[in-house]
Design an enzyme around this catalytic site. Structure first.
Site, short mmCIF file in Angstrom:
data_model
loop_
_atom_site.label_atom_id
_atom_site.label_comp_id
_atom_site.label_asym_id
_atom_site.label_seq_id
_atom_site.Cartn_x
_atom_site.Cartn_y
_atom_site.Cartn_z
N ASN A 190 -16.96 27.52 -23.44
CA ASN A 190 -17.63 26.42 -22.74
C ASN A 190 -17.48 26.52 -21.22
O ASN A 190 -16.43 26.90 -20.72
CB ASN A 190 -17.05 25.08 -23.21
N SER A 226 -13.36 25.90 -27.93
CA SER A 226 -13.49 24.71 -28.75
C SER A 226 -12.37 24.70 -29.78
O SER A 226 -11.97 25.75 -30.28
CB SER A 226 -14.85 24.72 -29.45
N TYR A 260 -9.71 -6.22 12.90
CA TYR A 260 -9.09 -5.73 11.66
C TYR A 260 -9.09 -6.81 10.58
O TYR A 260 -8.86 -7.99 10.85
CB TYR A 260 -7.64 -5.29 11.92
N SER A 288 0.83 -1.22 0.00
CA SER A 288 0.00 0.00 0.00
C SER A 288 0.86 1.26 0.00
O SER A 288 0.34 2.37 0.08
CB SER A 288 -0.93 -0.01 1.22
N GLN A 322 -7.68 -1.86 4.07
CA GLN A 322 -6.66 -1.09 3.37
C GLN A 322 -7.28 -0.34 2.18
O GLN A 322 -6.74 0.65 1.72
CB GLN A 322 -5.56 -2.05 2.89
N LYS A 371 -8.20 3.75 1.87
CA LYS A 371 -7.33 4.90 1.65
C LYS A 371 -7.51 5.56 0.28
O LYS A 371 -7.76 6.77 0.19
CB LYS A 371 -5.88 4.53 1.88
N ASN A 422 -2.22 -2.34 13.32
CA ASN A 422 -3.68 -2.12 13.28
C ASN A 422 -4.09 -0.84 14.00
O ASN A 422 -4.90 -0.06 13.47
CB ASN A 422 -4.42 -3.31 13.90
N THR A 441 -40.13 26.23 -11.16
CA THR A 441 -40.42 24.87 -10.73
C THR A 441 -40.60 24.09 -12.03
O THR A 441 -41.07 24.67 -13.03
CB THR A 441 -41.71 24.77 -9.87
N HIS A 442 -40.19 22.86 -12.05
CA HIS A 442 -40.20 22.03 -13.29
C HIS A 442 -39.39 22.70 -14.40
O HIS A 442 -39.67 22.49 -15.58
CB HIS A 442 -41.62 21.77 -13.79
N LYS A 499 -17.10 29.45 -29.72
CA LYS A 499 -17.55 28.81 -28.48
C LYS A 499 -16.76 29.19 -27.23
O LYS A 499 -15.56 29.36 -27.26
CB LYS A 499 -17.52 27.28 -28.61
N GLU A 546 -19.01 21.99 -15.64
CA GLU A 546 -19.28 20.62 -16.13
C GLU A 546 -18.39 19.60 -15.43
O GLU A 546 -18.84 18.49 -15.11
CB GLU A 546 -19.04 20.56 -17.64
N1 ARG Z 1 -1.59 -1.14 5.11
C1 ARG Z 1 -2.47 -1.60 6.13
C2 ARG Z 1 -3.81 -0.90 6.02
O1 ARG Z 1 -3.88 0.07 5.41
C3 ARG Z 1 -1.87 -1.35 7.47
C4 ARG Z 1 -2.34 -2.26 8.55
C5 ARG Z 1 -1.71 -3.58 8.38
N2 ARG Z 1 -2.07 -4.49 9.41
C6 ARG Z 1 -1.91 -5.81 9.32
N3 ARG Z 1 -2.29 -6.51 10.28
N4 ARG Z 1 -1.38 -6.34 8.23
O2 ARG Z 1 -4.78 -1.35 6.53
#
Ligand code: ARG
Length: 439
Positions: A283, A275, A315, A22, A320, A323, A109, A153-154, A281, A288
């Site tokens: 835009n 454009s 956990y 990660s 993971q 993120k 964790n 409205t509408h 144009k 958008e």
């Molecule tokens: N990269 C892991 C995550 O984002 C970190 C925690 C890892 N924990 C484990 N027991 N392998 O969740």
């Protein structure tokens, strides 16, 4: 490079290593990871688990890593499993054996849980600031352009409002968003550090100390929940989704209003594009893109809800996945808020055009019916009479106020000279929205 391996006979396959890593995205958390580790070692020393010397050595090592990352001399890359492994191995490389004591009474964790809470709290507060800036811009834009315009409205012209009043509807939406975010921050403001893997530790640690040092209100109540709670990310993603929905609705209006069909506003060149083929144009790409990017934030919310829905305590590595979704949604909402503020700050409102649209839309028809009601007619009958008048006006290509009293009297004897004042657009505003605003 890993923090584990003692109980393995064979090396991990390269395929699995890449799949598991990660680092490419959790390096975003480098600052919070160091912040959490510093609080942790300070607490370990205070609790007599590390010596003062050990704490100083580790803290010095961590601070030098932070400095090198910020200077750009240490790049966060390599075949590390995650940001936590990267930090610990770099620390050990710098200060030797003492570095191996950093992870005493801690698990990745609770480490990742505390990193994410620190990061999301900080970033959610930034979003609140961007919202506050947008709220100011909306208010200013409204105050500068308190012009009559049609309310819809509408998407059909309905009654008279002002540009300011229309914008203040968005002000109310974004104010609610701000409150929602502050509330989510309040709920997440608890420290999971010290929960360890899921069941705490045999060491006599001080969770209140780390919680306070990191600026949290208190430590979490339950260790198993502490390491596996991602509710706060889901809640923030849901708040971001509402912000995006509001931005997207406003964008849609700006796109419509800047078209030649409406021609109510001019989006500044700074926030428009051209454009490659049609020279005439201009835009509304900024609006958008905001409307378009709303989908990815909703997507992140759905992705994380789905990731979490079947997970047993505590956990699981599935987590993971929080993120990339969170980081991406955060970037999106922040850039969209900035772009919207910029676009509105430079927006021009075309007063004559909004007024002309009011005139062409029979926007005082409801008030004309109210006039008849005030003079004794039942509302349903008044509605019918005014409907017939509108039909007549359409045939004659006139507005209601352009009919003579003689013409009006053909539809009802109740019309007198004072009807013109009653259905005057400014007067309808005074009797309507302006009376209701308490400012
Ligand atoms: N990269 C892991 C995550 O984002 C970190 C925690 C890892 N924990 C484990 N027991 N392998 O969740």
């Amino acid at each position: 490079m890993k923090l584990w391996g003692g109980r393995f006979k064979k090396a991990e396959s390269k395929l699995m290593e890449d799949f598991n890593s990660s680092l490419s995205f959790d390096r975003t958390l480098y600052y919070e990871d160091i912040e959490g580790s510093l609080a942790h070692v300070n607490m370990l020393a205070k609790s007599g688990i590390l010596t003062g010397d050990e704490r100083d050595k580790i803290a010095e090592g961590l601070n030098s890593i932070l400095k090198d990352i910020q200077d750009g001399t240490l790049l966060i890359e390599g075949d590390y499993e995650d940001i936590h492994s990267f930090m610990e191995m770099n620390l050990i490389a710098r200060i030797g054996e003492t570095g191996k004591k950093l992870h005493t009474a801690r698990s990745r964790n609770d480490q990742v849980a505390v990193d994410m809470r620190l990061y999301s709290k900080r970033k959610a507060l930034e979003v609140v600031e961007y919202l506050e800036e947008l709220l100011d811009v909306i208010k200013e834009l409204g105050d500068k352009n308190d012009y009559i315009m049609p309310g819809y409205t509408h998407l059909q012209r309905a009654q008279v409002v002002t540009f300011r009043y229309h914008m203040m509807a968005y002000h109310s939406m974004f104010q609610r968003d701000r409150k929602r975010l502050l509330n989510a921050i309040e709920i997440l403001d608890e420290s999971p550090l010290g929960c360890c893997a899921l069941a705490g530790t045999t060491y006599d640690i001080d969770r209140m100390h780390t919680a306070k040092a990191l600026g949290f209100k208190k430590p979490v109540d339950n260790f198993m929940d502490g390491v596996s709670d991602r509710d706060y990310l889901i809640e923030l993603l849901s708040d971001f989704s509402l912000v995006m929905m509001h931005l997207s609705r406003l964008s849609e209006e700006l796109i419509l209003w800047s078209s030649k069909e409406f021609d109510f506003v001019l989006i500044d060149d700074e926030f428009s594009t051209g454009s490659s083929i049609m020279p005439q144009k201009k835009n509304p790409d900024a609006a958008e893109l905001i409307r378009g990017k709303t989908g990815r934030v909703y997507g992140s919310l759905m992705a994380l809800l789905t990731t979490m829905k079947g997970l047993p305590l505590a956990y699981n590595k599935d987590m993971q996945e929080d993120k990339e979704q969170f980081f991406n949604a955060l970037d999106t909402v922040q850039s969209c808020l900035k772009i919207m503020s910029g676009m509105l700050r430079t927006l021009k409102v075309k007063k004559e055009n909004t007024f002309n649209s009011v005139k062409k839309g029979f926007l005082n028809a409801t008030e004309a019916a109210d006039y008849l009601v005030n003079h004794g007619m039942a509302f349903r009958n008044a509605h019918k009479v005014i409907g017939e008048i509108v039909l007549y006006c359409e045939e004659q290509e006139k507005a209601i106020e352009e009919l003579t009293l003689e013409e009006l009297s053909k539809f009802s004897e109740l019309f007198k000279e004072d009807v013109y004042e009653f259905i005057d657009y400014e007067n309808t505003l005074k009797k309507g929205i302006k009376k209701q605003i308490r400012e």
